[in-house]
Design a protein around this motif. Structure first.
Motif, PDB file in Angstrom:
ATOM      1  N   PRO A   1       0.818  -1.218   0.004  1.00 49.24           N
ATOM      2  CA  PRO A   1       0.039   0.143  -0.291  1.00 49.24           C
ATOM      3  C   PRO A   1       0.663   1.324   0.070  1.00 49.24           C
ATOM      4  O   PRO A   1       0.404   2.408  -0.247  1.00 49.24           O
ATOM      5  N   PHE A   2       2.189   1.222   0.504  1.00 50.50           N
ATOM      6  CA  PHE A   2       2.873   2.427   0.464  1.00 50.50           C
ATOM      7  C   PHE A   2       3.655   2.747  -0.978  1.00 50.50           C
ATOM      8  O   PHE A   2       4.838   2.763  -1.012  1.00 50.50           O
ATOM      9  N   SER A   3       2.706   2.683  -2.023  1.00 56.02           N
ATOM     10  CA  SER A   3       3.429   3.089  -3.172  1.00 56.02           C
ATOM     11  C   SER A   3       3.808   4.610  -3.083  1.00 56.02           C
ATOM     12  O   SER A   3       3.585   5.317  -2.185  1.00 56.02           O
ATOM     13  N   MET A   4       4.427   5.061  -4.305  1.00 55.14           N
ATOM     14  CA  MET A   4       4.953   6.522  -4.305  1.00 55.14           C
ATOM     15  C   MET A   4       3.768   7.217  -4.276  1.00 55.14           C
ATOM     16  O   MET A   4       3.757   8.500  -3.838  1.00 55.14           O
ATOM     17  N   HIS A   5       2.685   6.923  -4.947  1.00 57.20           N
ATOM     18  CA  HIS A   5       1.570   7.885  -5.255  1.00 57.20           C
ATOM     19  C   HIS A   5       0.807   7.989  -3.796  1.00 57.20           C
ATOM     20  O   HIS A   5       0.655   8.991  -3.311  1.00 57.20           O
ATOM     21  N   SER A   6       0.815   6.909  -2.941  1.00 61.96           N
ATOM     22  CA  SER A   6       0.028   7.032  -1.429  1.00 61.96           C
ATOM     23  C   SER A   6       0.822   7.949  -0.561  1.00 61.96           C
ATOM     24  O   SER A   6       0.591   8.593   0.137  1.00 61.96           O
ATOM     25  N   LEU A   7       2.177   7.461  -0.688  1.00 54.56           N
ATOM     26  CA  LEU A   7       3.364   8.257   0.219  1.00 54.56           C
ATOM     27  C   LEU A   7       3.135   9.851  -0.201  1.00 54.56           C
ATOM     28  O   LEU A   7       3.355  10.641   0.683  1.00 54.56           O
ATOM     29  N   SER A   8       3.082  10.077  -1.584  1.00 53.76           N
ATOM     30  CA  SER A   8       3.115  11.687  -1.842  1.00 53.76           C
ATOM     31  C   SER A   8       1.975  12.105  -1.248  1.00 53.76           C
ATOM     32  O   SER A   8       2.034  13.553  -0.656  1.00 53.76           O
ATOM     33  N   LYS A   9       0.875  11.609  -1.427  1.00 58.95           N
ATOM     34  CA  LYS A   9      -0.355  12.342  -0.725  1.00 58.95           C
ATOM     35  C   LYS A   9      -0.250  12.245   0.768  1.00 58.95           C
ATOM     36  O   LYS A   9      -0.764  13.403   1.228  1.00 58.95           O
ATOM     37  N   PHE A  10       0.381  11.407   1.441  1.00 50.52           N
ATOM     38  CA  PHE A  10       0.335  11.466   2.733  1.00 50.52           C
ATOM     39  C   PHE A  10       1.526  12.547   3.247  1.00 50.52           C
ATOM     40  O   PHE A  10       1.252  13.043   4.475  1.00 50.52           O
ATOM     41  N   VAL A  11       2.522  12.672   2.375  1.00 50.40           N
ATOM     42  CA  VAL A  11       3.287  13.715   2.817  1.00 50.40           C
ATOM     43  C   VAL A  11       2.761  15.300   2.985  1.00 50.40           C
ATOM     44  O   VAL A  11       2.918  16.000   3.877  1.00 50.40           O
ATOM     45  N   GLN A  12       1.833  15.579   2.068  1.00 52.03           N
ATOM     46  CA  GLN A  12       1.192  16.595   2.112  1.00 52.03           C
ATOM     47  C   GLN A  12      -0.005  16.753   3.205  1.00 52.03           C
ATOM     48  O   GLN A  12      -0.039  17.815   3.911  1.00 52.03           O
ATOM     49  N   ARG A  13      -0.467  15.493   3.582  1.00 53.14           N
ATOM     50  CA  ARG A  13      -1.301  15.591   4.791  1.00 53.14           C
ATOM     51  C   ARG A  13      -0.639  15.822   6.139  1.00 53.14           C
ATOM     52  O   ARG A  13      -1.042  16.426   6.859  1.00 53.14           O
ATOM     53  N   PHE A  14       0.698  15.121   6.046  1.00 55.83           N
ATOM     54  CA  PHE A  14       1.415  15.339   7.325  1.00 55.83           C
ATOM     55  C   PHE A  14       1.751  16.706   7.375  1.00 55.83           C
ATOM     56  O   PHE A  14       1.891  17.318   8.718  1.00 55.83           O
ATOM     57  N   ASP A  15       2.444  17.150   6.416  1.00 54.17           N
ATOM     58  CA  ASP A  15       2.784  18.751   6.330  1.00 54.17           C
ATOM     59  C   ASP A  15       1.619  19.577   6.762  1.00 54.17           C
ATOM     60  O   ASP A  15       1.731  20.683   7.705  1.00 54.17           O
ATOM     61  N   ASN A  16       0.480  19.495   6.263  1.00 51.21           N
ATOM     62  CA  ASN A  16      -0.536  20.335   6.772  1.00 51.21           C
ATOM     63  C   ASN A  16      -1.102  19.949   8.222  1.00 51.21           C
ATOM     64  O   ASN A  16      -1.272  21.068   9.009  1.00 51.21           O
ATOM     65  N   MET A  17      -0.827  19.043   8.733  1.00 52.06           N
ATOM     66  CA  MET A  17      -1.077  18.682   9.966  1.00 52.06           C
ATOM     67  C   MET A  17      -0.009  19.208  11.112  1.00 52.06           C
ATOM     68  O   MET A  17      -0.349  19.792  12.144  1.00 52.06           O
TER      69      MET A  17
END
Length: 451
Positions: A151-167
């Motif tokens: 599940p930790f594809s480059m696409h999903s990791l990229s989305k989570f980086v933005q979610r974590f940055d916002n958090m």
């Protein structure tokens, strides 16, 4: 004062000669065995150390160090001073050998699942579950690790980086608005826990997060404890907390299967494989045990590494200035208000060196445990079947033969990567399994030697 005449002595010998003969025989055998064991074929093959009394060994000394301000590695440090770099001890009924060298680490990691398997103490296995990646037998380990990393594809990791940055930005703005001081480690523990629960299960409800965090803390505390179910003990509280967590996770799985909830996250990706063959999916117990493992393994190590980075940067202004320059340069290249991306992270060459140096010095994972599947020899030292061989990351990272001025925080030492010098955080872009946690650090070692 009692005195015996020759007549008295002869009388005692006559009446108790059988006991005396037995005692002399036992003493003679003991002396003989100790003499034989004290003269191995190769003096080096005998690993120094103290095993203490049967089963208990030096367990109490380890627990005492763990619960002190010095930390559990003080247990290792003292024994290395007493016995030398290589030493053995007995912990929780098992013999542990601490392996302090790159050569030893390479031997162990390149023989994973042939000569060595994962080796964790019983309390740790009970806490995270028998189907955790940390505890499963070798035939299951590779399958589970592969399925967890999918599940930790480059696409999903990229989305989570933005979610974590916002958090993170929102949390820092809140702290700034309140104008209150805060403890860095507590702040890090909270945000990494919330981020893990968001990425894995999309949990945002504050009360549920608080309940899960409280139970995860109890489970974590039980991982190094005597495995006896006595009320009020850490082990008892941890096992009870684990039961509650499994009930919570099971309810989430049931709701998603019934269509009551749907989120694009790790858990959903696991459940979408329900119709797949058994070797291409995880069963519910495997999913729940590894959800718990990922949370516990990721929160503490990540939060600790973040805390140490703050400390080291505060103490080394020149490193902080250079890191800030790199960050500002990236910020200027982005539209105003844009969130961080995975490409931005990959362009932070100096920040990557700061992370590596932080992990080298802080050693958030002190050692990597393995259990010998057969008798073997490492650098001339004999390891018996069933013994635990612990790769001592801390000793390796502080070895002046590998790192010049090892106690000096110097990210620039990684300007040139020398393949013969390992470190426990190695960014390998071709492997999406480097997602985080202890699993990341351990996988990094394996990839280093396979590269």
């Amino acid at each position: 004062m009692l005195t015996l005449s020759m007549k008295d002595i002869l009388l005692l010998v006559r009446n108790y000669y059988d006991i005396l003969l037995a005692s002399i025989l036992v003493i003679s055998i003991t002396l003989y065995l100790s003499k034989v064991s004290g003269k191995p074929k190769d003096a080096k093959s005998c690993i120094p150390g103290s095993l203490g009394i049967p089963f208990v060994g030096e367990t109490f000394a380890l627990l005492s160090a763990t619960n002190s301000v010095k930390g559990c590695y003080d247990f290792v440090r003292l024994r290395r001073e007493w016995h030398g770099k290589w030493f053995k001890t007995r912990i929780f009924g098992k013999i542990h050998v601490f392996v302090p060298s790159v050569e030893g680490a390479k031997t162990i990691f390149t023989n994973d699942f042939t000569l060595f398997n994962k080796g964790y103490v019983k309390s740790m296995a009970d806490a995270v579950g028998k189907k955790s990646l940390l505890c499963v037998p070798q035939e299951s380990h590779k399958r589970i690790r592969r399925l967890l990393s999918d599940p930790f594809s480059m696409h999903s990791l990229s989305k989570f980086v933005q979610r974590f940055d916002n958090m993170l930005c929102e949390r820092l703005k809140k702290v700034q608005k309140e104008g209150k001081s805060f403890t860095v480690l507590d702040f890090n523990m909270k945000i990494t826990f919330d981020a893990m629960c968001d990425m894995l299960m999309s949990i945002k409800d504050a009360s549920l997060l608080e309940q899960i965090e409280r139970d995860c803390t109890a489970v974590s505390d039980a991982m190094l404890s005597f495995p006896v179910m006595i009320p009020t003990t850490r082990y008892y509280k941890g096992i009870k907390a684990r039961t509650r967590l499994m009930e919570t996770f099971n309810a989430m799985i049931t709701n998603r299967r019934n269509g009551k909830e749907y989120h694009e996250d790790f858990l959903q990706s696991m459940l979408e494989k329900d119709s797949c063959p058994a070797n291409q999916k995880l069963d519910d117990e495997e999913i729940m045990d590894n959800l718990l493992t990922l949370i516990i393994a990721g929160q503490t190590t990540t939060a600790a590494a973040m805390m140490w980075s703050v400390k080291f940067l505060h103490e080394h202004g020149e490193v902080q200035d250079r890191l800030r320059e790199e960050q500002i340069s990236i910020l200027r290249s982005k539209p105003n208000g844009a969130l961080l991306t995975l490409d931005d992270l990959n362009s932070m060459s100096y920040a990557s060196k700061v992370v590596k140096e932080t992990l080298r010095m802080s050693n958030v994972l002190l050692w990597f445990p393995r259990v010998a599947l057969d008798d073997c020899n490492i650098e001339g030292f004999e390891i018996k079947k069933g013994w635990h061989a612990n790769i001592d990351a801390t000793c390796i990272h502080y070895d002046p033969a590998l790192y010049k001025d090892p106690m000096q925080f110097n990210p620039s030492r990684f300007d040139v990567l020398i393949s013969s010098i390992p470190y426990f955080y190695w960014k390998c872009k071709s492997h999406t399994a480097t997602f985080h946690l202890d699993l990341d650090y351990e996988l990094a070692w394996e990839l280093t030697w396979q590269k």
